[in-house]
Design a protein around this motif. Structure first.
Motif, PDB file in Angstrom:
ATOM      1  N   GLU A   1       0.833  -1.196   0.000  1.00  0.00           N
ATOM      2  CA  GLU A   1       0.000   0.000   0.000  1.00  0.00           C
ATOM      3  C   GLU A   1       0.867   1.244   0.000  1.00  0.00           C
ATOM      4  O   GLU A   1       1.964   1.245   0.558  1.00  0.00           O
ATOM      5  N   PHE A   2       0.345   2.284  -0.637  1.00  0.00           N
ATOM      6  CA  PHE A   2       1.035   3.570  -0.602  1.00  0.00           C
ATOM      7  C   PHE A   2       0.052   4.717  -0.782  1.00  0.00           C
ATOM      8  O   PHE A   2      -1.054   4.536  -1.302  1.00  0.00           O
ATOM      9  N   ASP A   3       0.473   5.886  -0.304  1.00  0.00           N
ATOM     10  CA  ASP A   3      -0.232   7.133  -0.578  1.00  0.00           C
ATOM     11  C   ASP A   3       0.415   7.739  -1.808  1.00  0.00           C
ATOM     12  O   ASP A   3       1.618   7.549  -2.049  1.00  0.00           O
ATOM     13  N   MET A   4      -0.360   8.461  -2.587  1.00  0.00           N
ATOM     14  CA  MET A   4       0.162   9.099  -3.786  1.00  0.00           C
ATOM     15  C   MET A   4      -0.392  10.512  -3.876  1.00  0.00           C
ATOM     16  O   MET A   4      -1.499  10.787  -3.403  1.00  0.00           O
ATOM     17  N   GLU A   5       0.438  11.390  -4.462  1.00  0.00           N
ATOM     18  CA  GLU A   5       0.001  12.777  -4.566  1.00  0.00           C
ATOM     19  C   GLU A   5       0.762  13.486  -5.674  1.00  0.00           C
ATOM     20  O   GLU A   5       1.954  13.265  -5.884  1.00  0.00           O
ATOM     21  N   ASN A   6       0.012  14.345  -6.391  1.00  0.00           N
ATOM     22  CA  ASN A   6       0.604  15.289  -7.328  1.00  0.00           C
ATOM     23  C   ASN A   6      -0.236  16.562  -7.291  1.00  0.00           C
ATOM     24  O   ASN A   6      -1.087  16.698  -6.403  1.00  0.00           O
ATOM     25  N   THR A   7      -0.026  17.468  -8.204  1.00  0.00           N
ATOM     26  CA  THR A   7      -0.748  18.742  -8.138  1.00  0.00           C
ATOM     27  C   THR A   7      -2.234  18.604  -8.471  1.00  0.00           C
ATOM     28  O   THR A   7      -3.023  19.489  -8.143  1.00  0.00           O
ATOM     29  N   ASN A   8      -2.631  17.494  -9.091  1.00  0.00           N
ATOM     30  CA  ASN A   8      -4.023  17.300  -9.487  1.00  0.00           C
ATOM     31  C   ASN A   8      -4.824  16.382  -8.568  1.00  0.00           C
ATOM     32  O   ASN A   8      -6.046  16.443  -8.557  1.00  0.00           O
ATOM     33  N   MET A   9      -4.128  15.504  -7.821  1.00  0.00           N
ATOM     34  CA  MET A   9      -4.864  14.532  -7.005  1.00  0.00           C
ATOM     35  C   MET A   9      -4.039  14.066  -5.821  1.00  0.00           C
ATOM     36  O   MET A   9      -2.841  14.262  -5.750  1.00  0.00           O
ATOM     37  N   LYS A  10      -4.771  13.416  -4.905  1.00  0.00           N
ATOM     38  CA  LYS A  10      -4.124  12.699  -3.812  1.00  0.00           C
ATOM     39  C   LYS A  10      -4.967  11.469  -3.550  1.00  0.00           C
ATOM     40  O   LYS A  10      -6.171  11.441  -3.810  1.00  0.00           O
ATOM     41  N   GLY A  11      -4.307  10.417  -3.053  1.00  0.00           N
ATOM     42  CA  GLY A  11      -5.071   9.213  -2.822  1.00  0.00           C
ATOM     43  C   GLY A  11      -4.258   8.100  -2.201  1.00  0.00           C
ATOM     44  O   GLY A  11      -3.132   8.307  -1.738  1.00  0.00           O
ATOM     45  N   HIS A  12      -4.855   6.916  -2.214  1.00  0.00           N
ATOM     46  CA  HIS A  12      -4.248   5.737  -1.602  1.00  0.00           C
ATOM     47  C   HIS A  12      -4.444   4.555  -2.543  1.00  0.00           C
ATOM     48  O   HIS A  12      -5.522   4.378  -3.132  1.00  0.00           O
ATOM     49  N   TRP A  13      -3.403   3.739  -2.675  1.00  0.00           N
ATOM     50  CA  TRP A  13      -3.421   2.554  -3.536  1.00  0.00           C
ATOM     51  C   TRP A  13      -3.176   1.331  -2.673  1.00  0.00           C
ATOM     52  O   TRP A  13      -2.306   1.345  -1.797  1.00  0.00           O
ATOM     53  N   THR A  14      -3.940   0.275  -2.930  1.00  0.00           N
ATOM     54  CA  THR A  14      -3.762  -0.998  -2.247  1.00  0.00           C
ATOM     55  C   THR A  14      -3.624  -2.092  -3.293  1.00  0.00           C
ATOM     56  O   THR A  14      -4.469  -2.203  -4.194  1.00  0.00           O
ATOM     57  N   GLY A  15      -2.573  -2.876  -3.171  1.00  0.00           N
ATOM     58  CA  GLY A  15      -2.366  -4.024  -4.048  1.00  0.00           C
ATOM     59  C   GLY A  15      -2.380  -5.297  -3.235  1.00  0.00           C
ATOM     60  O   GLY A  15      -1.611  -5.434  -2.281  1.00  0.00           O
ATOM     61  N   VAL A  16      -3.272  -6.214  -3.592  1.00  0.00           N
ATOM     62  CA  VAL A  16      -3.371  -7.505  -2.920  1.00  0.00           C
ATOM     63  C   VAL A  16      -2.926  -8.576  -3.914  1.00  0.00           C
ATOM     64  O   VAL A  16      -3.419  -8.626  -5.049  1.00  0.00           O
ATOM     65  N   PHE A  17      -2.004  -9.425  -3.480  1.00  0.00           N
ATOM     66  CA  PHE A  17      -1.426 -10.482  -4.294  1.00  0.00           C
ATOM     67  C   PHE A  17      -1.806 -11.814  -3.660  1.00  0.00           C
ATOM     68  O   PHE A  17      -1.447 -12.072  -2.514  1.00  0.00           O
ATOM     69  N   THR A  18      -2.525 -12.658  -4.404  1.00  0.00           N
ATOM     70  CA  THR A  18      -2.965 -13.937  -3.876  1.00  0.00           C
ATOM     71  C   THR A  18      -2.355 -15.051  -4.703  1.00  0.00           C
ATOM     72  O   THR A  18      -2.592 -15.138  -5.914  1.00  0.00           O
ATOM     73  N   GLU A  19      -1.573 -15.885  -4.033  1.00  0.00           N
ATOM     74  CA  GLU A  19      -0.904 -16.991  -4.717  1.00  0.00           C
ATOM     75  C   GLU A  19      -1.904 -18.086  -5.048  1.00  0.00           C
ATOM     76  O   GLU A  19      -2.685 -18.510  -4.208  1.00  0.00           O
ATOM     77  N   LYS A  20      -1.870 -18.506  -6.306  1.00  0.00           N
ATOM     78  CA  LYS A  20      -2.697 -19.608  -6.791  1.00  0.00           C
ATOM     79  C   LYS A  20      -1.755 -20.680  -7.331  1.00  0.00           C
ATOM     80  O   LYS A  20      -0.549 -20.486  -7.387  1.00  0.00           O
ATOM     81  N   VAL A  21      -2.299 -21.792  -7.764  1.00  0.00           N
ATOM     82  CA  VAL A  21      -1.475 -22.830  -8.376  1.00  0.00           C
ATOM     83  C   VAL A  21      -0.998 -22.308  -9.734  1.00  0.00           C
ATOM     84  O   VAL A  21      -1.810 -22.019 -10.604  1.00  0.00           O
ATOM     85  N   ASP A  22       0.304 -22.138  -9.890  1.00  0.00           N
ATOM     86  CA  ASP A  22       0.912 -21.676 -11.139  1.00  0.00           C
ATOM     87  C   ASP A  22       0.452 -20.290 -11.599  1.00  0.00           C
ATOM     88  O   ASP A  22       0.576 -19.955 -12.777  1.00  0.00           O
ATOM     89  N   SER A  23      -0.113 -19.494 -10.710  1.00  0.00           N
ATOM     90  CA  SER A  23      -0.543 -18.149 -11.096  1.00  0.00           C
ATOM     91  C   SER A  23      -0.683 -17.265  -9.857  1.00  0.00           C
ATOM     92  O   SER A  23      -0.539 -17.726  -8.724  1.00  0.00           O
TER      93      SER A  23
END
Length: 135
Positions: free
Chosen positions: A68-90
């Motif tokens: 997860e991270f916060d992000m910001e520039n002159t036009n926006m601000k926000g938060h990103w969440t990445g979830v990674f789920t291990e599967k069989v071969d993927s």
């Protein structure tokens, strides 16, 4: 605040997917970036092809599971969440962004822009992972 999420299954193991997404110093696989600048282990800046900077501050890292991270520039601000789920071969990825436009006239376009960016990111990621597996 606009919320956008994308969920995909990538036919690579979770370590390969994780390593590529989190290697923000190696941005060449990203079609939308001209360069990145690493400030420290938890902060980096990405520059679009036009040189427009966005600052990212990592807020959570659970290796091979969640980033997860916060992000910001002159036009926006926000938060990103990445979830990674291990599967069989993927790996299943789910990336969610919560973004607030700083300029009122951008608010109607934020969600559409996020969807476009997410699709491009996943497309670039899959392409890069496929190319790496060939070599």
């Amino acid at each position: 605040m606009a919320v956008s999420s994308i969920k995909e299954v990538i036919n690579r193991d979770v370590k390969k997917v994780w390593d590529m997404v989190l290697d923000y110093e190696n941005y060449t696989w990203r079609s939308d970036l001209s360069r990145t600048e690493v400030i420290d282990e938890n902060k980096f800046i990405e520059y679009t092809k036009d040189g427009y900077p966005t600052t990212f501050t990592v807020t959570l890292t659970e290796p091979f599971k969640r980033w997860e991270f916060d992000m910001e520039n002159t036009n926006m601000k926000g938060h990103w969440t990445g979830v990674f789920t291990e599967k069989v071969d993927s790996t299943e990825i789910e990336f969610t962004e919560h973004v607030e436009a700083k300029k009122f006239y951008l608010k109607p376009f934020v969600k559409l822009y996020l969807k476009k960016q997410q699709k491009q990111f996943v497309y670039d990621l899959k392409k890069a992972l496929m190319q790496r597996s060939v070599f």
